[in-house]
Write an enzyme that holds these catalytic residues in place. Structure first.
Site, mmCIF file in Angstrom:
data_model
loop_
_atom_site.group_PDB
_atom_site.id
_atom_site.type_symbol
_atom_site.label_atom_id
_atom_site.label_comp_id
_atom_site.label_asym_id
_atom_site.label_seq_id
_atom_site.Cartn_x
_atom_site.Cartn_y
_atom_site.Cartn_z
ATOM 1 N N THR A 97 0.860 -1.189 0.000
ATOM 2 C CA THR A 97 0.000 0.000 0.000
ATOM 3 C C THR A 97 0.891 1.233 0.000
ATOM 4 O O THR A 97 1.595 1.494 0.979
ATOM 5 C CB THR A 97 -0.911 0.023 1.246
ATOM 6 O OG1 THR A 97 -1.617 -1.208 1.320
ATOM 7 C CG2 THR A 97 -1.903 1.174 1.176
ATOM 8 N N LYS A 172 -7.802 1.432 -2.412
ATOM 9 C CA LYS A 172 -7.237 0.883 -1.165
ATOM 10 C C LYS A 172 -7.198 1.954 -0.055
ATOM 11 O O LYS A 172 -7.439 1.662 1.114
ATOM 12 C CB LYS A 172 -5.830 0.329 -1.450
ATOM 13 C CG LYS A 172 -5.030 -0.064 -0.228
ATOM 14 C CD LYS A 172 -5.560 -1.293 0.494
ATOM 15 C CE LYS A 172 -4.717 -1.554 1.736
ATOM 16 N NZ LYS A 172 -5.103 -2.744 2.470
ATOM 17 N N LYS A 240 1.212 4.452 8.283
ATOM 18 C CA LYS A 240 1.749 4.798 6.955
ATOM 19 C C LYS A 240 0.609 5.153 6.003
ATOM 20 O O LYS A 240 0.665 6.162 5.303
ATOM 21 C CB LYS A 240 2.548 3.599 6.414
ATOM 22 C CG LYS A 240 2.659 3.542 4.887
ATOM 23 C CD LYS A 240 3.351 2.269 4.419
ATOM 24 C CE LYS A 240 2.621 0.983 4.663
ATOM 25 N NZ LYS A 240 1.480 0.700 3.800
HETATM 26 P P1 NAP Z 1 5.659 -6.907 7.165
HETATM 27 O O1 NAP Z 1 5.286 -8.189 7.782
HETATM 28 O O2 NAP Z 1 6.217 -5.806 8.001
HETATM 29 O O3 NAP Z 1 6.662 -7.235 5.971
HETATM 30 C C1 NAP Z 1 7.310 -6.220 5.249
HETATM 31 C C2 NAP Z 1 8.198 -6.880 4.222
HETATM 32 O O4 NAP Z 1 8.839 -5.848 3.454
HETATM 33 C C3 NAP Z 1 9.312 -7.736 4.817
HETATM 34 O O5 NAP Z 1 9.511 -8.824 3.950
HETATM 35 C C4 NAP Z 1 10.498 -6.780 4.792
HETATM 36 O O6 NAP Z 1 11.745 -7.431 4.771
HETATM 37 C C5 NAP Z 1 10.254 -6.093 3.470
HETATM 38 N N1 NAP Z 1 10.943 -4.811 3.354
HETATM 39 C C6 NAP Z 1 10.639 -3.657 4.014
HETATM 40 N N2 NAP Z 1 11.466 -2.675 3.621
HETATM 41 C C7 NAP Z 1 12.300 -3.215 2.698
HETATM 42 C C8 NAP Z 1 13.363 -2.689 1.917
HETATM 43 N N3 NAP Z 1 13.721 -1.409 2.011
HETATM 44 N N4 NAP Z 1 14.005 -3.530 1.084
HETATM 45 C C9 NAP Z 1 13.638 -4.829 0.976
HETATM 46 N N5 NAP Z 1 12.625 -5.381 1.675
HETATM 47 C C10 NAP Z 1 11.962 -4.575 2.528
HETATM 48 O O7 NAP Z 1 4.415 -6.244 6.387
HETATM 49 P P2 NAP Z 1 3.095 -6.912 5.792
HETATM 50 O O8 NAP Z 1 2.038 -6.930 6.842
HETATM 51 O O9 NAP Z 1 3.449 -8.145 5.049
HETATM 52 O O10 NAP Z 1 2.659 -5.753 4.765
HETATM 53 C C11 NAP Z 1 3.309 -5.565 3.516
HETATM 54 C C12 NAP Z 1 2.533 -4.519 2.713
HETATM 55 O O11 NAP Z 1 1.182 -4.978 2.547
HETATM 56 C C13 NAP Z 1 2.449 -3.157 3.388
HETATM 57 O O12 NAP Z 1 2.478 -2.138 2.428
HETATM 58 C C14 NAP Z 1 1.099 -3.196 4.089
HETATM 59 O O13 NAP Z 1 0.556 -1.913 4.295
HETATM 60 C C15 NAP Z 1 0.291 -4.014 3.098
HETATM 61 N N6 NAP Z 1 -0.853 -4.756 3.687
HETATM 62 C C16 NAP Z 1 -0.731 -5.488 4.829
HETATM 63 C C17 NAP Z 1 -1.842 -6.171 5.327
HETATM 64 C C18 NAP Z 1 -1.785 -6.995 6.605
HETATM 65 O O14 NAP Z 1 -2.860 -7.370 7.110
HETATM 66 N N7 NAP Z 1 -0.633 -7.313 7.164
HETATM 67 C C19 NAP Z 1 -3.058 -6.111 4.657
HETATM 68 C C20 NAP Z 1 -3.134 -5.382 3.492
HETATM 69 C C21 NAP Z 1 -2.032 -4.700 3.003
HETATM 70 P P3 NAP Z 1 12.514 -7.784 6.158
HETATM 71 O O15 NAP Z 1 11.917 -9.067 6.619
HETATM 72 O O16 NAP Z 1 13.926 -7.884 5.738
HETATM 73 O O17 NAP Z 1 12.263 -6.640 7.110
#
Ligand code: NAP
Length: 291
Positions: A97, A172, A240
């Site tokens: 997002t 979104k 965010k």
């Molecule tokens: P998360 O568990 O915090 O995972 C974030 C991922 O991004 C990790 O694999 C992290 O790697 C990687 N990352 C972050 N910064 C990076 C960088 N500079 N270079 C390379 N890799 C990087 O987050 P998430 O919940 O999966 O969410 C991911 C996205 O989906 C976000 O934009 C969030 O807003 C969206 N989203 C999430 C949900 C939910 O329910 N969780 C629902 C809808 C949308 P590391 O492991 O190395 O830190």
């Protein structure tokens, strides 16, 4: 079609696993190698690789699911990013997002390399990611969307084309206002139930079948009531999203409800020596009792 999946966090781990379990060849990469999502992808048959270059070389569809705008830009446009290694004609599907402006900027930067870009943010939480039942809202070229649709169908159930690049992100952000304000209502309903000596289970069971029913109430209601603050969707990520919304509307469009939700999430973010943002969004209730 050969695929790659970059970013195996809470969402990406399960999403890449569903892609691999559907029979696609998946090169999966995560910046940090020992995250739970890496094992989830591996167990489902993904090929875990050590670099973005290894993941995307000679691949047709490249999925990304990372955190904020600078992270998506680093993975796609950065020094070691996808842009340098993907073949012409490859399609990037970004599930993060990040708002419409960032999606349009990335898409434009990819044009000279003849790499296609779809913004495809998702809704449905970690549960939807695990079960392959996400709602996916897509912006970009419609023909490219049709080419990518079978890939999206391995991860989601309600897959909607929204219009030009950035349109998926636009929908979104509306979704994020709905999620945030739903949570304000859930927290306050739970507090009122407690004050009246009513079992919160009863409130969730009854109200979720009536006019107040929602995904948030059914899935987060009892977590709020029982103090289960495991993520799910982390407070730092919804903050965010609310930041992106507020930067976009500036002062042109007053959104007092969104400001209230933002304020409550920020209170919780400061708890636990500043680590409160790693909790699930249902921890908003802690802003009311501040413990
Ligand atoms: P998360 O568990 O915090 O995972 C974030 C991922 O991004 C990790 O694999 C992290 O790697 C990687 N990352 C972050 N910064 C990076 C960088 N500079 N270079 C390379 N890799 C990087 O987050 P998430 O919940 O999966 O969410 C991911 C996205 O989906 C976000 O934009 C969030 O807003 C969206 N989203 C999430 C949900 C939910 O329910 N969780 C629902 C809808 C949308 P590391 O492991 O190395 O830190």
């Amino acid at each position: 079609m050969k695929t790659a999946f970059l970013g195996l966090g809470v969402m990406g781990g399960y999403m890449s696993a569903n892609l691999a379990a559907s029979g696609y060849s998946v090169n999966a990469w995560n910046r940090t190698s020992d995250r739970p999502g890496v094992k989830i992808a591996l167990d489902a048959g993904a090929n875990i690789v050590d670099s973005i270059q290894e993941a995307v070389t000679d691949v047709d569809i490249i999925c990304t699911c990372v955190s904020d705008i600078p992270d998506v830009e680093a993975v796609i446009l950065g020094e070691n990013g996808v842009i340098h290694f993907a073949k012409p004609g490859a399609i990037i599907i970004d599930f993060s997002t990040i708002g419409s402006a960032a999606a349009r900027h990335i898409s434009q930067q990819l044009e000279p390399a003849q790499i296609q870009f779809l913004d495809a943010p998702v809704s449905g939480g970690d549960i939807g990611a695990k079960n392959g039942t996400l709602t996916i809202m897509v912006g970009g070229n419609e023909k490219i969307f049709e080419t990518a649709k079978p890939i999206l169908e391995t991860m989601g159930k309600n897959i909607r084309y929204c219009g030009n690049v950035g349109s998926g992100q636009a929908v979104k952000l509306c979704n994020q206002i709905l999620c945030s304000l739903n949570l304000v209502g859930i927290c306050e309903a739970m507090l009122l139930a407690e004050k009246q000596g009513i079992d919160p289970n009863l409130v969730v069971e009854i109200c979720s079948t009536g006019a107040a029913g929602s995904w948030a109430l059914s899935n987060l209601g009892l977590k709020v009531a029982h103090g289960d603050f495991e993520p799910g969707f982390m407070i730092k990520h919804i903050l965010k999203d609310l930041r992106i919304i507020q930067e976009m509307v500036n002062s042109d469009l007053p959104l007092p409800g969104t400001e209230l939700a933002d304020h409550l999430f920020k209170i919780v973010q400061k708890l636990d020596q500043g680590l409160g943002g790693n909790q699930g969004t249902q921890a908003m209730i802690r802003a009311y009792n501040r413990s």
